[in-house]
Design a protein around this motif. Structure first.
Motif, PDB file in Angstrom:
ATOM      1  N   ILE A  11       1.702   1.988  -3.424  1.00  0.00           N
ATOM      2  CA  ILE A  11       0.405   2.650  -4.123  1.00  0.00           C
ATOM      3  C   ILE A  11       0.250   3.986  -3.671  1.00  0.00           C
ATOM      4  O   ILE A  11       0.153   4.909  -4.788  1.00  0.00           O
ATOM      5  CB  ILE A  11      -0.929   1.808  -3.776  1.00  0.00           C
ATOM      6  N   MET A  22      -5.417   9.025   3.278  1.00  0.00           N
ATOM      7  CA  MET A  22      -6.069   7.666   3.561  1.00  0.00           C
ATOM      8  C   MET A  22      -5.129   6.694   3.229  1.00  0.00           C
ATOM      9  O   MET A  22      -5.292   5.674   3.924  1.00  0.00           O
ATOM     10  CB  MET A  22      -7.307   7.625   2.745  1.00  0.00           C
ATOM     11  N   LEU A  23      -4.478   6.759   1.897  1.00  0.00           N
ATOM     12  CA  LEU A  23      -3.522   5.507   1.787  1.00  0.00           C
ATOM     13  C   LEU A  23      -2.389   5.521   2.684  1.00  0.00           C
ATOM     14  O   LEU A  23      -2.114   4.099   2.994  1.00  0.00           O
ATOM     15  CB  LEU A  23      -2.819   5.607   0.169  1.00  0.00           C
ATOM     16  N   THR A  47      -7.687  -1.535  -1.464  1.00  0.00           N
ATOM     17  CA  THR A  47      -7.778  -0.393  -0.740  1.00  0.00           C
ATOM     18  C   THR A  47      -7.559   0.694  -1.716  1.00  0.00           C
ATOM     19  O   THR A  47      -7.455   1.844  -1.525  1.00  0.00           O
ATOM     20  CB  THR A  47      -6.515  -0.173   0.121  1.00  0.00           C
ATOM     21  N   GLY A  48      -7.077   0.461  -3.154  1.00  0.00           N
ATOM     22  CA  GLY A  48      -6.703   1.555  -4.044  1.00  0.00           C
ATOM     23  C   GLY A  48      -7.685   1.722  -5.024  1.00  0.00           C
ATOM     24  O   GLY A  48      -7.133   2.349  -6.054  1.00  0.00           O
ATOM     25  N   TRP A  77     -11.020   2.749  -4.656  1.00  0.00           N
ATOM     26  CA  TRP A  77     -12.319   3.329  -4.405  1.00  0.00           C
ATOM     27  C   TRP A  77     -12.988   4.191  -5.448  1.00  0.00           C
ATOM     28  O   TRP A  77     -14.282   4.319  -5.426  1.00  0.00           O
ATOM     29  CB  TRP A  77     -12.126   3.887  -2.701  1.00  0.00           C
ATOM     30  N   VAL A 135      -3.568   3.590   5.772  1.00  0.00           N
ATOM     31  CA  VAL A 135      -3.546   2.148   5.518  1.00  0.00           C
ATOM     32  C   VAL A 135      -2.349   1.627   5.527  1.00  0.00           C
ATOM     33  O   VAL A 135      -2.208   0.499   6.179  1.00  0.00           O
ATOM     34  CB  VAL A 135      -4.586   1.950   4.207  1.00  0.00           C
ATOM     35  N   ASN A 154     -15.562  10.361  -1.097  1.00  0.00           N
ATOM     36  CA  ASN A 154     -14.005   9.804  -1.235  1.00  0.00           C
ATOM     37  C   ASN A 154     -14.003   8.744  -0.013  1.00  0.00           C
ATOM     38  O   ASN A 154     -13.632   7.731   0.092  1.00  0.00           O
ATOM     39  CB  ASN A 154     -13.086  10.751  -0.787  1.00  0.00           C
ATOM     40  N   LEU A 155     -14.556   9.324   1.355  1.00  0.00           N
ATOM     41  CA  LEU A 155     -14.471   8.525   2.552  1.00  0.00           C
ATOM     42  C   LEU A 155     -15.383   7.648   2.407  1.00  0.00           C
ATOM     43  O   LEU A 155     -14.963   6.379   2.938  1.00  0.00           O
ATOM     44  CB  LEU A 155     -14.940   9.443   3.660  1.00  0.00           C
ATOM     45  N   ILE A 188     -12.822   3.953   9.001  1.00  0.00           N
ATOM     46  CA  ILE A 188     -12.897   5.157   8.217  1.00  0.00           C
ATOM     47  C   ILE A 188     -14.597   5.426   8.202  1.00  0.00           C
ATOM     48  O   ILE A 188     -14.960   6.532   8.118  1.00  0.00           O
ATOM     49  CB  ILE A 188     -12.426   4.833   6.859  1.00  0.00           C
ATOM     50  N   PHE A 203     -13.868   4.680   0.112  1.00  0.00           N
ATOM     51  CA  PHE A 203     -12.577   4.284   0.645  1.00  0.00           C
ATOM     52  C   PHE A 203     -13.003   3.306   1.657  1.00  0.00           C
ATOM     53  O   PHE A 203     -12.240   2.378   2.047  1.00  0.00           O
ATOM     54  CB  PHE A 203     -11.908   5.132   1.493  1.00  0.00           C
ATOM     55  N   VAL A 235       0.822  -1.240   0.057  1.00  0.00           N
ATOM     56  CA  VAL A 235       0.227  -0.066  -0.079  1.00  0.00           C
ATOM     57  C   VAL A 235       0.857   1.275  -0.024  1.00  0.00           C
ATOM     58  O   VAL A 235       0.539   2.160  -0.641  1.00  0.00           O
ATOM     59  CB  VAL A 235      -0.977   0.173   1.175  1.00  0.00           C
ATOM     60  N   LEU A 252      -1.584   1.076   8.801  1.00  0.00           N
ATOM     61  CA  LEU A 252      -2.220   0.005   9.573  1.00  0.00           C
ATOM     62  C   LEU A 252      -1.800  -1.513   9.303  1.00  0.00           C
ATOM     63  O   LEU A 252      -1.983  -2.484   9.751  1.00  0.00           O
ATOM     64  CB  LEU A 252      -3.680   0.109   9.132  1.00  0.00           C
ATOM     65  N   ILE A 308      -9.003  -1.940   8.583  1.00  0.00           N
ATOM     66  CA  ILE A 308      -8.733  -1.101   7.564  1.00  0.00           C
ATOM     67  C   ILE A 308      -9.805  -0.042   7.559  1.00  0.00           C
ATOM     68  O   ILE A 308     -10.104   1.199   7.519  1.00  0.00           O
ATOM     69  CB  ILE A 308      -7.959  -1.422   6.251  1.00  0.00           C
TER      70      ILE A 308
END
Ligand code: HEM
Ligand SMILES: [Cu+2]
Lengths: 130, 568
Positions: free
Chosen positions: A18, A34-35, B309-310, B312, A38, B258-259, B226, B262, A15, A41, B222
């Motif tokens: 990315i 946000m990325l 995760t990438g 969204w 993560v 966005n939130l 959020i 995600f 991540v 995390l 994860i």
């Protein structure tokens, strides 16, 4: 513990990659934030597992040839029946409802939460567990 | 106490254990239980009830859509119905059914553990889930009605002026409560899988089901924080005059999207991965073969988790604010590990001795439906296509084939597969097969026409349409299919009733299973195991029962390992 450490680290680092690509390409900082979170995390638990890995004895569950009888030490504390999770749940429920119906449910809910949390802690202290 | 002692202990004082003697009874027993099997079953049956309620709402929605200008329900009621239908199906059924229900019950059994790592936290998770569900439903009883802004609650639809009243607030509270229940379960399952495995059960011998639950748990940890944060911001906007998502105060409505996404896209995989795990248990057992490409499957699952995760913003192509090539490329990339999975499932069946019992039939239904939905998903990941069909029924058909394909077909596959373990009873095979065919035909009939409806331009979330849209007949077909699907659940209820009233004992291992949950009695005793077979491969029970075909080959050791049991 090695595999556990690696899967968390793998996801964290991936991540992070990315994030870097997104940072330089999209230049949109909400997504980067946000990325990046993560990635943390993934990496934080990985560091924890890595730290433990160095300090713990090899475990029979990580050995390909361990026998069932080989496990040593306490495997865990498994409480018998207890009402406190229910009390805590109702406390959380009523407290949350105060967001809709006003403070009065928070009074009851908060009291239940405090009472339940205290009781559950005392219960573990007294060792109401096998 | 060591594991061996503990298990020895259980073997001779079964029934005489303090928990069984003079302990609480009836409802109080249920309220106070911290046994993962009790909690898992409660999760399962509660989420199935939520599924039936949300399904009944779908029937009303479909009935409204049978004619172009029906007046069965008002516009406002229609909005409430689809919002709560979608929210319940996703937050209260698809997720909790697998992750709270199956995982809770099966994962500790599959790894030879006596319970979950944190039994009391586990009980708390369930109570938060139950109260969260009740909270969401109670929105219908408020004067303003339930939330009506869709399960994604886009700003500014969800602002206080557009959605006044207590219903939307109840919805927010419900999401937060169930969110915490999910987070707690995730912590619990990951810790259990990392720390309570039986000796010899290394990570790369874990059943794929358990692997998928680990990755799902990682994704929950994860994504859900959020979501919770976004809900708190939304609440602050509504009541404390914050302006996170309102243009007037300098905020940005797109920030909500966005939130939300995600969280929302990982959520899609949080809903799907557990069911992938279930079918990966069912296929090898009913094909009498080991799973094909074990490590490939594990890495596919991990890369789905990492990639999800990438991606969204593929839900936001049409907002014009996102970097199209980046999100399109990553979305297409995620199809690769998913394809790897489909390939390994087929390769596992290939040349196997397949037995089409009910669980296996549902797997076939899952494969067909999921692949259809997946292919249209790849189409939607291409921005030129998405610009044309975004927010039409094409999307509705896509996500129903993906979600309900996994949660309903995958879910019932697992339900019938593990039902004998859960109850010790057998379901009726004939009724199970009837349910499958009704669900499969009904389901396809509901959603195939919706692709065409969408291509003809009918938007989603509208209660009426025009005769000149040329979608009336297709909508009627869809409704007929929906009612056929609904009837299939009645067949399921009858099946459950019969097997409860006239029990047929199932035996401990009716399917000749491969993994440890079949090595104990049905239902398992308190703290699960009396003895465990030695663990030398990913299929310990198969090895023990079929030493001549064991995955583990070591000259001169086969017999010796077979005899080695805990209690000697
Ligand atoms: C018999 C099965 C089902 C039928 C007939 C059905 C039907 C429908 C219909 C007609 C809509 C409203 C579309 C619109 O007006 O925009 C809808 C929305 C939705 N459904 Fe289903 N559904 C079924 C099962 C499921 C399942 C199993 C899931 C998830 C696991 C699900 C998730 C959703 C979601 C997320 C929405 C969108 C809600 C929104 O727009 O906010 N449905 N469904
Ligand atoms: Cu998505």
């Amino acid at each position: 513990m090695k595999v556990e450490y690696r899967i968390y680290m793998g996801i964290g680092v991936f991540v992070l990659l990315i994030t870097a690509v997104y940072f330089f390409w999209a230049k949109e900082y909400g997504g980067v934030t946000m990325l990046f979170g993560v990635a943390g995390l993934g990496i934080m638990p990985a560091l924890y597992f890595g730290w433990w890995r160095k300090r713990m004895d090899p475990r029979p569950e990580d050995s390909e040839t361990a026998t069932i009888a080989e496990s040593k030490g306490v495997i865990g504390a498994f409480p018998s029946n207890t009402i406190w999770p229910f009390v805590l749940g109702m406390g959380a429920f009523l407290s949350a409802l105060s967001l809709v119906f006003g403070e009065w449910t928070l009074v009851i809910g908060g009291a239940l939460l405090i009472f339940g949390a205290a009781s559950v802690t005392l219960e573990s202290r007294r060792g109401g567990v096998i | 106490m060591t594991i061996a002692d503990e298990r020895k202990d259980l073997s001779h004082d079964e029934g005489g254990h303090e928990h069984d003697h003079g302990g609480p009874k009836g409802i109080y027993l249920w309220l106070t239980s911290t046994d993962h099997k009790v909690i898992g079953k409660s999760y399962m049956y509660t989420s199935l009830v939520f599924m039936l309620i949300a399904g009944a709402m779908a029937m009303i929605i479909r009935a409204q859509l049978t004619g172009p200008n029906n007046h069965l329900v008002s516009q406002q009621t229609y909005n409430e119905l689809f919002t709560i239908h979608g929210s319940m199906m996703l937050y209260l059924f698809a997720g909790p059914f697998a992750f709270g229900g199956f995982a809770n019950y099966i994962l500790p059994l599959q790894i030879g553990a006596p319970d979950m790592a944190f039994p009391r936290l586990n009980a708390l998770s369930y109570w938060l889930f139950l109260t969260g569900g009740v909270t969401m439903l109670s929105g219908f009883f408020t004067s303003g009605g339930a939330a009506a802004f869709g399960w994604v609650s886009y700003a500014p639809l969800s602002s206080y002026s557009n959605a006044p009243g207590a219903g939307p607030d109840l919805w927010i509270v419900a999401i937060v409560l169930t969110g915490f229940s999910g987070i707690f379960t995730a912590v619990n399952l990951i810790t259990t899988a990392f720390y309570l495995r039986a000796p010899g059960l290394t990570m790369f011998r874990l059943p794929i089901f358990t692997w998928n639950m680990i990755v799902t748990g990682m994704l929950i940890l994860i994504a859900f924080p959020i979501l919770t944060a976004a809900m708190i911001m939304l609440y602050a906007d509504r009541h404390f005059g914050a302006h996170f998502f309102t243009v007037s105060g300098g905020g940005s409505p797109v920030m909500w999207q966005n939130l939300f996404w995600f969280f929302g896209h990982p959520e899609v995989y949080i809903l799907a991965l557990p069911y992938f795990g279930i079918v990966t248990e069912v296929i090898p057992v009913f094909s009498r073969k080991p799973v094909f490409g074990y490590k490939g499957l594990v890495f596919a699952t991990l890369s789905i988790g990492a990639l999800s995760t990438g991606v969204w913003a593929h839900h936001m192509f049409t907002t014009g604010t996102v970097l199209l090539p980046f999100f399109s490329a990553l979305s297409l990339l995620i199809a690769v590990p998913t394809g790897v999975k489909v390939f390994t499932w087929i390769a596992t069946m290939w040349g196997g001795d397949i037995e089409f019992k009910t669980p296996m039939l549902f797997v076939v239904g899952f494969l067909v439906t999921f692949v259809m939905g997946g292919v249209t998903g790849v189409m939607l990941a291409a921005p030129p296509i998405d610009f044309a069909v975004h927010d039409t029924y094409f999307v509705v058909a896509h996500f129903h084939q993906v979600l309900a394909g996994t949660a309903v077909f995958g879910g019932f596959s697992g339900f019938f597969y593990w039902y004998p373990k859960l109850t010790g009873r057998m379901y009726r095979e004939g009724l199970g097969k009837l349910q499958f065919w009704m669900a499969f035909v009904g389901f396809s009939l509901t959603f195939f026409p919706q692709y065409i409806i969408g291509l003809r331009g009918m938007p989603r979330r509208v209660p009426v349409y025009l005769v000149s849209d040329h979608v009336t007949f297709l909508n009627q077909l869809s409704t007929v299919g929906a009612f056929l699907t609904g009837a299939s659940f009645v067949v399921w209820l009858i099946n459950m009733l019969i097997s409860w009233k006239r029990p047929v004992a199932a035996g401990d291992n009716p399917w000749d299973g491969h993994t440890l949950e079949w090595a104990t009695s049905s239902p398992p005793p308190h703290h699960n195991f009396v003895t465990l077979p030695p663990i030398r491969s990913a299929r310990p029970l198969w090895d023990a029962n079929h030493p001549e075909h064991a995955d583990y080959k070591s000259p001169g050791h086969g017999v010796e390992f077979r005899d080695e049991e805990v209690n000697k």
